[in-house]
Design an enzyme around this catalytic site. Sequence first.
Site, PDB file in Angstrom:
ATOM      1  N   ASP A  67       0.877  -1.280  -0.108  1.00  0.00           N
ATOM      2  CA  ASP A  67       0.040  -0.210  -0.099  1.00  0.00           C
ATOM      3  C   ASP A  67       1.154   0.577   0.114  1.00  0.00           C
ATOM      4  O   ASP A  67       0.445   1.964   1.038  1.00  0.00           O
ATOM      5  CB  ASP A  67      -0.631  -0.021   1.073  1.00  0.00           C
ATOM      6  CG  ASP A  67      -0.217  -0.551   2.736  1.00  0.00           C
ATOM      7  OD1 ASP A  67       1.115  -0.582   2.892  1.00  0.00           O
ATOM      8  OD2 ASP A  67      -0.440   0.116   3.726  1.00  0.00           O
ATOM      9  N   GLU A  68       1.415   1.337  -1.391  1.00  0.00           N
ATOM     10  CA  GLU A  68       2.718   2.245  -0.860  1.00  0.00           C
ATOM     11  C   GLU A  68       1.988   3.569  -2.588  1.00  0.00           C
ATOM     12  O   GLU A  68       1.933   4.088  -2.900  1.00  0.00           O
ATOM     13  CB  GLU A  68       4.181   2.041  -0.690  1.00  0.00           C
ATOM     14  CG  GLU A  68       4.494   3.533  -0.709  1.00  0.00           C
ATOM     15  CD  GLU A  68       5.763   2.977   0.410  1.00  0.00           C
ATOM     16  OE1 GLU A  68       5.660   2.035   1.325  1.00  0.00           O
ATOM     17  OE2 GLU A  68       6.259   4.480   0.515  1.00  0.00           O
ATOM     18  N   ASP A  89      13.950   8.237  -4.638  1.00  0.00           N
ATOM     19  CA  ASP A  89      13.764   7.266  -6.295  1.00  0.00           C
ATOM     20  C   ASP A  89      13.912   7.479  -7.387  1.00  0.00           C
ATOM     21  O   ASP A  89      14.940   7.410  -7.975  1.00  0.00           O
ATOM     22  CB  ASP A  89      12.709   6.525  -5.643  1.00  0.00           C
ATOM     23  CG  ASP A  89      12.667   5.778  -4.327  1.00  0.00           C
ATOM     24  OD1 ASP A  89      12.933   6.667  -3.575  1.00  0.00           O
ATOM     25  OD2 ASP A  89      12.075   4.298  -4.337  1.00  0.00           O
ATOM     26  N   TRP A 134      15.863  13.455  -2.053  1.00  0.00           N
ATOM     27  CA  TRP A 134      14.309  13.503  -2.298  1.00  0.00           C
ATOM     28  C   TRP A 134      14.321  14.855  -2.914  1.00  0.00           C
ATOM     29  O   TRP A 134      13.917  15.275  -4.637  1.00  0.00           O
ATOM     30  CB  TRP A 134      13.612  13.177  -1.180  1.00  0.00           C
ATOM     31  CG  TRP A 134      13.452  11.706  -0.677  1.00  0.00           C
ATOM     32  CD1 TRP A 134      12.432  10.777  -1.340  1.00  0.00           C
ATOM     33  CD2 TRP A 134      14.529  10.895  -0.447  1.00  0.00           C
ATOM     34  NE1 TRP A 134      12.633   9.423  -0.929  1.00  0.00           N
ATOM     35  CE2 TRP A 134      13.752   9.367  -0.511  1.00  0.00           C
ATOM     36  CE3 TRP A 134      16.314  10.793   0.167  1.00  0.00           C
ATOM     37  CZ2 TRP A 134      14.852   8.434  -0.118  1.00  0.00           C
ATOM     38  CZ3 TRP A 134      16.616  10.146   0.838  1.00  0.00           C
ATOM     39  CH2 TRP A 134      15.829   8.766   0.556  1.00  0.00           C
ATOM     40  N   GLU A 162      14.341  -3.874  -3.071  1.00  0.00           N
ATOM     41  CA  GLU A 162      14.048  -2.589  -2.520  1.00  0.00           C
ATOM     42  C   GLU A 162      15.127  -2.094  -1.175  1.00  0.00           C
ATOM     43  O   GLU A 162      15.623  -1.036  -1.627  1.00  0.00           O
ATOM     44  CB  GLU A 162      12.827  -2.282  -1.550  1.00  0.00           C
ATOM     45  CG  GLU A 162      13.042  -1.241  -0.057  1.00  0.00           C
ATOM     46  CD  GLU A 162      11.370  -1.009  -0.241  1.00  0.00           C
ATOM     47  OE1 GLU A 162      10.746  -2.135   0.379  1.00  0.00           O
ATOM     48  OE2 GLU A 162      10.973  -0.185   0.525  1.00  0.00           O
TER      49      GLU A 162
HETATM   50  C1  RAM Z   1      10.409   3.800   1.875  1.00  0.00           C
HETATM   51  C2  RAM Z   1      10.538   3.735   0.435  1.00  0.00           C
HETATM   52  C3  RAM Z   1      10.369   4.914  -0.452  1.00  0.00           C
HETATM   53  C4  RAM Z   1      11.514   5.597   0.222  1.00  0.00           C
HETATM   54  C5  RAM Z   1      11.167   5.803   1.333  1.00  0.00           C
HETATM   55  C6  RAM Z   1      12.257   6.669   1.724  1.00  0.00           C
HETATM   56  O1  RAM Z   1       9.168   4.063   1.827  1.00  0.00           O
HETATM   57  O2  RAM Z   1      11.130   2.742   0.248  1.00  0.00           O
HETATM   58  O3  RAM Z   1      11.043   4.027  -1.927  1.00  0.00           O
HETATM   59  O4  RAM Z   1      12.061   6.718  -1.004  1.00  0.00           O
HETATM   60  O5  RAM Z   1      11.098   5.249   2.299  1.00  0.00           O
END
Ligand code: RAM
Length: 897
Positions: free
Chosen positions: A467-468, A475, A539, A742
């Site tokens: 759920d993201e 990224d 970011w 990930e």
């Molecule tokens: C998580 C994911 C995402 C990252 C953030 C900080 O939700 O890994 O890729 O950018 O954290």
Amino acid sequence: MSFRVVHLKTEYVVNPLGLDESKPRLFWRLESEKRGTVQSAYRVLVSSSREALDRDEGDQWDSGKVVSASSIQVVYGGKPLQSEGQYFWKVQAWDGEGNPSGWSETAYWTMGLLDRGEWKAGWIGRKTEANVVMQPSPHVRKSFGIAGKVKRATAYATALGLYELRVNGEKVGDLFAPGFTDYDKRVQVQTYDVTPLVREGENAVGAVLGDGWYCGTVGFLGSKVYGERPFFLLQLHIELEDGTKQIVKTDSTWRTARGPILYSDMIKGEAYDARLELAGWDRPGFDDSGWEQPDVRPGYNGLLTASIEPPVRITETRRPISVRRTDAGTFIYDMGQNMVGWTEVKVRGARGAKITLSHAEMLNPDGSLYLDNLRVAVQQDHYILKGEGEERYEPRFTFHGFRYVELIGYPGEADLDTIVGKVVHSDTPRTGRLETNDAMVNRLYSNIVWGQRGNFLSVPTDCPQRDERLGWTGDAQIFARTASYNMDVSRFFTKFMWDMIDAQQPSGAFTDVAPDAGWIRHKMWNTRLNWFAPDNAGWGDAGVVIPWTLYLMYGDTRILETHYGAMVRWVEYLKANSDELVRPSYANYGDWLSIDADTPNEVLATAYFAYSAKLLSRIAGVLGEKRDEAHYDGLFRDIAAAFRRAFVDAEGRIHGATQTVYVLALQFGLLEGEQRDAAIRHLVDDIRGRGDRLSTGFLGVGYLLPALTDSGRLDVAYALLTQEAFPSWMYSIKHGATTIWERWDGWTEHNGFQTPSMNSFNHYSLGSVGEWMFRYMAGIETDPDRPGFRHAIVRPQPGGRLTEAKAEYESLYGVVSTDWKLSPDGAFRLAVRVPAGATATVVVPGSGARVDGEPANAAASPTGWTLAWQTEAAATFEIGSGEYVFESVIGAAAFAR
Ligand code: RAM
């Protein structure tokens, strides 16, 4: 004729519809059998009709013969463009000797509705059903008559939510339109040519609506982030042969009903009851008297902009590689590839029988689906049969990340023909290919591409399963360059920049996630941890890195112009939040998911601050903003000095002493003289000390191999690339990965699965090594001063266990490729291809260089190349377009360091 103009594009697209750019950019390619083909001049004709253009009349624009080598990003310079205008164009070019090509084929574009006042339609929806948590998907429809022969019919459509448009029983358009934006700020409008679908007499138009990102689940902050329920907006403009115009628009005269989709949610799957299908609802003659009247939303205050993002499509259909019946009587399929999209199932059975398709990326040790990493996502689709022979079902408004599919409740024996997997993503055309003699390196590259296919869906998402699925900017920035080698992401990232701009804070801060998925709007960030706050280092910097990447790869200066002010605000924001140019407490994600190496936040934040300032200075330079160029270059130097004072000790050790601190300091140019050498030593010591292993997280990983290679440690770069022990890229491959994980430790032999709360097996960030594979291993690089591969820098760097590599990149000029082979005796052979209109500098490693079988000498060659200079270690050539073969001998000396 040997010199041709081909492949015309407008705004990066072949014949786009519904643009809203007042000065669209034109692109074409040259083709010629001759080496060294350049364009010395061009002439563009743009006309408001095909017939006028055929008579060589540019009633909109006749550029005249323009002495210029530009064949990309040529800005339309004619009369103002009209709403709904159709523009036909062609181009003629002259080569280096002044010989003209013939006229190209005709291309065209159309403009959309340019004035908001032209929107007369209302936003229609269906009232919420009482006591139903997940609402059924509304169908909306209207019948209408056309009193004459149709000359042109264009549909302008969008939704708050998702829509699938139907005209006279045919599906129009692609998937997940209108795409993910911050719906409070803007929504994209799609334009379709429906001329072949409508006709004199009775017609029907309709749409099925989905919750999508607008009111379905987004991220992990729940649903209804932007609104309560979906609304649809359409104008169908019909022009008859006799000149009459007719507009069909959404309003209260439409009709709405629920249909077979019981619910649909991007993150929670879909349920479909085939017994509730509305046969013929999208065709003329359907009786909708039992349908309800839609309700009309008062209006919409956001922008209606022409769709920029490439449409989402099914790009591949895959058969499963195996199926197994479980003790519980379900069937578990292996698709052989972690993929994103959904499953289509074929079934025969009794009316009312229910089957379920459940999706997962991995299997538990007992062979069951590993669902723990989904958090609240439900990757399940349910289908209730109507019981009428063979039925087929695939969902419409949801998607899943999976390799394994469990088919539950299937009546009868399921086999390999029962399901197929559909691969779904933003259809960004493939531009890069790469292959080596090493199967694992090839697999790594394949995993990188699959990571992109799995996560570029309207926005660059972090992951496709839990759920993201959000537009995490960190990224995106670390992977942007890799992405742009793999696929044409020009429009994809142009659109994403608007998402970043829409989320940019009044302070100037760019956010961690774009479009804002509710955190900023609802002030949901965690002030103590600073989680989800705007502005985390690495970011927010995406707001500068991404436009710069589009400039490098596509020569796109408009993206720089358009967002220049926003980029300045970002850097000024960073400056205002620094303490004597050191950024104290930002970068709360640190070097995210690094392994056994915590980089101090202030080091990361200061390094990225310097990098943003440096890129901004270069961007100012490109735009001719001389004062800003000097100013931000000065700022960059000052930050670098502050970085050295605050973080670098007398031995050249950088605070934190992680691989990432050295890598960033080297790549961002923060060190001087001796400190550079020390940084390389410390970096290599750390890598060696870990047994040739890396420790970088998201922010360091993309620069790791470039930093080593640029510092003369190609050997260490290759050692890391092909390292198979944990942690490494190859570790996941050894354990069956078909995508990039990930986390380095997503699954390990010693610990099994990592914490399920954050363990995606399809995340592209650690795949940012793809950039190094193209730029260094294959040696395909663009010259920043002649961007978009107008001038390529070809410099392949063989090493490690790699003895062969070939890669190609389809630039806006055409294909640039390299293909090298290193034999055990040191004989090196390199084939290079450069497209017409472009040139290249080629650095051939080794000595005794030959070209096309002949010894190279400094005398200018009639065959398109010159030897610029030569040392014992390499020979450098300047070449024009065409194909060339270089040979040399790489001795032990060339490698020793
Ligand atoms: C998580 C994911 C995402 C990252 C953030 C900080 O939700 O890994 O890729 O950018 O954290």
